[in-house]
Structures are given as C-alpha cells and as structure tokens.
Write an enzyme that holds these catalytic residues in place. Structure first.
Site, PDB file in Angstrom:
ATOM      1  CB  SER A  94      18.083  24.814  12.273  1.00 25.68           C
ATOM      2  OG  SER A  94      18.558  26.101  11.707  1.00 25.68           O
ATOM      3  CG  ASP A 236      23.179  27.487  10.531  1.00 27.49           C
ATOM      4  OD1 ASP A 236      23.178  27.609   9.878  1.00 27.49           O
ATOM      5  OD2 ASP A 236      21.538  27.408  10.976  1.00 27.49           O
ATOM      6  CG  ASP A 238      21.131  24.082   8.781  1.00 28.29           C
ATOM      7  OD1 ASP A 238      20.494  25.117   9.027  1.00 28.29           O
ATOM      8  OD2 ASP A 238      19.251  23.709   8.023  1.00 28.29           O
ATOM      9  CG  ASP A 240      19.649  27.145   7.358  1.00 32.99           C
ATOM     10  OD1 ASP A 240      20.071  28.464   8.419  1.00 32.99           O
ATOM     11  OD2 ASP A 240      18.301  27.452   7.302  1.00 32.99           O
TER      12      ASP A 240
END
Length: 453
Positions: A94, A236, A238, A240
């Site tokens: 992440s 960020d 990934d 999300d």
C-alpha cells in the site's frame, strides 16, 4: 492476531517478509478457501513478481489454479474477484516505502474479516495445509483484462456527464504505483484535461514516497499551480486511497475531504463508519445529518467487519473511511477505491471550487508523531507508558484501539501501528498549538519509557 494487522500483513523484504512466508500464507489461504481458482495481483514494487511467484506456487501446491492479473490496483483486483467469484491474493504494501511488501487476502469481493484472517493464521502457525497429489496441482494463467474491465465499470458507476460538463483540468500524481495504469485514462474518459507527475510505474518510487501525505505532495502542488488545475489527485502504491490538492495548490487534509464526501452522501437514519482516530469534523457532519457514527479500531479490516455487521442489522452505510484518503462507498463496492473516490470528489468540484467544497471542514488542526521501536520490550514499555499517561489524564480514556482522550476542544490518541514497528500519536485541536502540545506531551511519555530501558 499475530501475523495479520489492520490491513493484511506487511514487512521489510528479506527480513520480516520472505518468499517462504508468502508461500505459507498462500498455502493456508488455499486450504481455508477450498476454492478451485484464486486470483493474484500486485502493485509496482520491485519485489512484487517474486512474491507473486511464491504465492502462485503455494496455491498450486494445494491444488488451486491461479489467475495472474499482473500489476493491478487493489480495487481492480477486488472487482475481478467479485465478478469471477473467486478469492484473491494481492501482493502490496500500500503506502509503505519501497523496501516493504505485503499480502492482502480477499474473498466474497471484500478483504477478509478478522474472523476469516484468524482461520488462515491458525493454519499458518500450525503448518496445517492441504497437499495436492502430483497430478492434481494447480496451474497458472495470465489474465490481461482486469484493469480495462475495472475502468469500464468505473465509468458506468459515476456521474460522468456532470464531470464532463464541468470541463475540469485535473493534476494527477499516482506515485509510480498501480494507479498509473488506470487513473490517467479514467480521468480522460471522464472528459477531464489531465496533467500528470510521477505517473510512470516504478517500484522504486523515485519521485516521491508512496504515502500521499502533504509533505510528499510538493510536486503535485506545483503542478496544480503551473497548469492552473481545478484540483490535484494523489494515490498510494496500490491506488486504494485518493487525497486532494485544491485549486490554489494547497493540500487538503484527508479528514476534510472525508467529511465533505460523507456530508454529500449521508441521509438521516444512515450510519457512517470510521476509526477511533476520527476527526471532530466527521462527528459534526453525522450530527448535522441525523445519522449515526460507528467507531472501530483503526484499519480497513476493522471497518469492513463493522460495515458487514451493520448490514445484517438492516442499517444503510453509504460511506465510511478514515482520514488518510481511504474511503469506502459500500453500496458501490466494499473496498477502498482511489479512482472511485477521486470521481466522487470531482462530482463535488463540478459544482464549486475544491477549496469551497472543504471550507466547512477546515476548523481543526491535526498532528501525528511516530515513535519507532526495534524490540518487543520497547513496544511493551511504550504501551505501559501510554496506559499510565491515559490513567493520569483529565479525561476518560476510550480504549477501542489504543488510548484516546477527548477534551472537548481537542483529543489525542496513542496506539501501536498495525502495519509498521511504530507507536503512533495522533492529536487534533481547534488550534495548531493545542494539537501540537497534546501530541508532544503524549510522545514525551513514550520517549521517556524508551530512555528507561
């Protein structure tokens, strides 16, 4: 849970996170799921392919076929799992620095609940795995369509006409992460003029650190000003999360954008879900809307678990999230989705400037201090100090997750991170000085405990 934190399991590659460990996680998950197929996706980190291979081997060894989605934003991978009716393994850390990586597990189109993660963890710790015969091991196939299918669904799920009619110029910083492969095209398909920085996929994160906090967004702020953009958007690793910069090139706090999104989507009788470090902004929004605010321990896993519980009680939860840019719109999908969050914010910016969208929610100041540790004894000493600090305070501690002290005009929270070897101190106040003082006082108690070891 010993292995899984507030959002999967993460660690420094080669130290706390190794291919052998990821292989065991995959074997345990494959055993618990008892599925014929499992999807695997990753973000852009340089170690991602290595861990995908380890996870694929672990799943194949317990007789499970693998759909390898390649580099894919976490929400795109979750969408694929829901559409294909398969569980998923997502290799990502992440927002953590590039030397980190991690594993998220998905089933039923959402990240695993605490109870499900505990089952997987039990199998890992007991080394209790199914073993497939030599002629029953799983196979791996490449899937090339996950990102495009995700983009198509995004376009059909937001008010594209409203955004297009506003003729917005958007500055975008995907932070070299998986969002680089989707969000630029998505915004252009929405009719936005898009300017990008740090938009080439690169697991070294050369342009900025992956966490989209204000100190990492100077490039985006400059781009907004240079391109006269209506808004800046950052992800960020990934994708999300989505955080924003206003039309003046000033970073918008995640707490303020969350409050604006909740206010725009909440109706009387609804519930919003957030974590124990919730801002007073969100408390005020829910009170004004005649809606409930449910608090959980910090981390997406805990929010997801509580949202699903509320659903079983017949409660509508149109929006949930934390002040880090991670927002859920559960009636769309129970996943934090950076591109979808961005589009929902653009729907608001289509009506008025970004600075005006968040203006009602700018009255509080936030401070965060991280105190790192290297040994369990240091963590134990700091938690003991936090307990003593809370006990002596002139406020009643909320111990949902760590120790939160509310003073009416301000609050402070001390809790161990669920993903990194740190104890975090959060504070919020009506003045910056008040928040800084509260945070430093609590952090001083932790530092004193370390000095005594």
């Amino acid at each position: 849970m010993k292995l899984f934190g507030s959002s999967g399991t993460r660690g420094v590659v080669g130290e706390s996170l190794t291919p052998e460990f990821v292989l065991r996680v995959a074997k345990a998950a494959g055993t618990v799921w008892n599925a014929d197929r499992v999807a695997i996706a990753r973000d852009t980190r340089t170690t991602g392919e290595m861990f995908v291979n380890a996870a694929s081997a672990g799943l194949a060894s317990v007789g499970v076929d693998v759909d390898d989605l390649g580099v894919t934003p976490t929400p795109a991978a979750v969408r694929y799992c829901e559409a294909a009716d398969v569980p998923g393994v997502i290799i990502t850390a992440s927002h953590n620095p590039p030397e980190f990586n991690g594993v998220k597990l998905v089933d039923d189109g959402v990240e695993l609940s605490v109870e499900q993660l505990e089952r997987v963890e039990d199998h890992i710790l007991a080394e209790d795995f199914d073993v497939a015969a030599w002629d029953e091991v799983g196979s791996v196939r490449k899937v090339e369509t996950a990102n495009q299918d995700y983009l198509d669904e995004l376009l059909a799920s937001v008010d594209a006409e409203k955004i297009a009619d506003a003729n917005l110029t958007v500055a975008l910083d995907p932070g070299h992460g998986a969002g680089s492969l989707v969000t630029p095209d998505f915004l252009r398909e929405l009719g936005c003029e898009v300017r990008t920085v740090n938009a080439q996929p690169d697991g070294h994160f050369p342009g900025r650190n992956s966490e989209p906090v204000p100190e990492n967004l100077t490039d985006l702020e400059r781009l907004v000003r240079a391109s006269d953009a209506d808004v800046g958007i950052a992800h960020d690793g990934d994708a999300d999360r989505a955080v924003f910069v206003d039309e003046h090139g000033e970073a918008i706090s995640g707490e303020s954008s969350l409050a604006a999104l909740v206010a725009a989507n909440l109706e009387p009788g609804d519930a919003a879900v957030s974590a124990v470090n919730v801002s007073q902004r969100l408390v005020d929004v829910c009170d004004a809307a005649g809606a409930d605010l449910e608090l959980t321990p910090i981390g997406s896993t805990n929010l997801i678990t509580r949202i699903r519980q509320l659903w079983t009680e017949g409660v509508n939860v149109p929006v949930a999230g934390e002040g880090n840019g991670g927002v859920f719109f559960p009636n769309y999908r129970l996943v934090r989705d950076g591109a979808y969050i961005a589009a929902k914010f653009l729907e608001l910016v289509a009506e008025r400037p970004a600075s005006e969208v968040v203006a009602p929610y700018q009255d509080y100041y936030n401070v965060r201090i991280n105190v790192e540790y290297t040994r369990e004894a240091e963590l134990d000493a700091m938690l003991s100090a936090a307990a003593a600090y809370a006990e002596a305070a002139d406020a009643t501690p909320n111990t949902t997750d760590g120790y939160r002290l509310d003073y009416g005009d301000a609050w402070v929270l001390v809790r161990p991170s669920g993903t990194e070897p740190k104890v975090r101190v959060y504070a919020e106040g009506r003045s910056e000085a008040r928040a800084q003082t509260l945070a430093e006082d609590a952090a001083d108690a932790l530092y004193a405990a370390l000095d005594e070891l």
